[in-house]
Design a protein around this motif. Sequence first.
Motif, PDB file in Angstrom:
ATOM      1  N   ASP A 173      -0.025  -2.136  10.144  1.00  0.00           N
ATOM      2  CA  ASP A 173      -0.378  -1.200   9.070  1.00  0.00           C
ATOM      3  C   ASP A 173       0.063  -1.752   7.711  1.00  0.00           C
ATOM      4  O   ASP A 173      -0.540  -1.451   6.683  1.00  0.00           O
ATOM      5  N   GLU A 177      -2.019  -1.965   4.138  1.00  0.00           N
ATOM      6  CA  GLU A 177      -1.521  -1.504   2.841  1.00  0.00           C
ATOM      7  C   GLU A 177      -1.682  -2.596   1.788  1.00  0.00           C
ATOM      8  O   GLU A 177      -2.089  -2.326   0.655  1.00  0.00           O
ATOM      9  N   ASN A 182      -7.960   1.260   4.914  1.00  0.00           N
ATOM     10  CA  ASN A 182      -7.402   2.199   5.892  1.00  0.00           C
ATOM     11  C   ASN A 182      -7.545   1.720   7.322  1.00  0.00           C
ATOM     12  O   ASN A 182      -6.843   2.186   8.218  1.00  0.00           O
ATOM     13  N   SER A 183      -8.452   0.776   7.538  1.00  0.00           N
ATOM     14  CA  SER A 183      -8.706   0.301   8.894  1.00  0.00           C
ATOM     15  C   SER A 183      -9.151  -1.148   8.849  1.00  0.00           C
ATOM     16  O   SER A 183      -9.769  -1.596   7.877  1.00  0.00           O
TER      17      SER A 183
END
Length: 207
Positions: A173, A177, A182-183
């Motif tokens: 994750d 960032e 987001n994916s």
Amino acid sequence: MTPDAGTEQADQVAQTGAEESLETPLAERVEAILLIVDEPLSLVALAAAVHAPVPAVRQTLETLVADYDGRGSGPRRGFELREVGGGWRLYVREDHDDLIAEFVGGQAPARLSQAALETLAVIAYKQPVTRGQVASIRAVNVDSVVRTLLARGLITELFADSETGAINYGTTDQLLEHLGINSIDELPPISPLLDDGADGFDEGVIR
């Protein structure tokens, strides 16, 4: 010197080198190999690497496990020796996860090298993927680069292959960032370039 004489001399040198290496205690040889592997090493492969019988290596591993766990005369170590996916590897004890995370997070940020960027791109698009598969795609050794990416928290160990014990890596994750997405599905599509698993990565897709 005749060819036969040269071959005989080479064999004698190789034999002498092997004999000298075997003078080192088995436990030291096993530890030396375990310190440099990035993926669990099978008992058979470890025995071959240290030039010792499998039963002797198995007993040595059991002794080292007990030693690191503090079941011998010394204190417990901050690392442990575990068998994962049919292979053996050294790991930091879970008790120290917070300490390691704080240490890694406190390191001064540095720009990733081109090699690290390209390796990260391969992992991002091909995950889950093993270190060997990444090395095959990039056609270079990626051991140190993978360690760097792990230390930076950009990739993580997802699971060990049940048959080979090879660690499969994926992105974190934290990488999302950094990229502002987001994916991982939001990465630019490059599927047409993945026919042979090699194209599309040399230009460093992720910047």
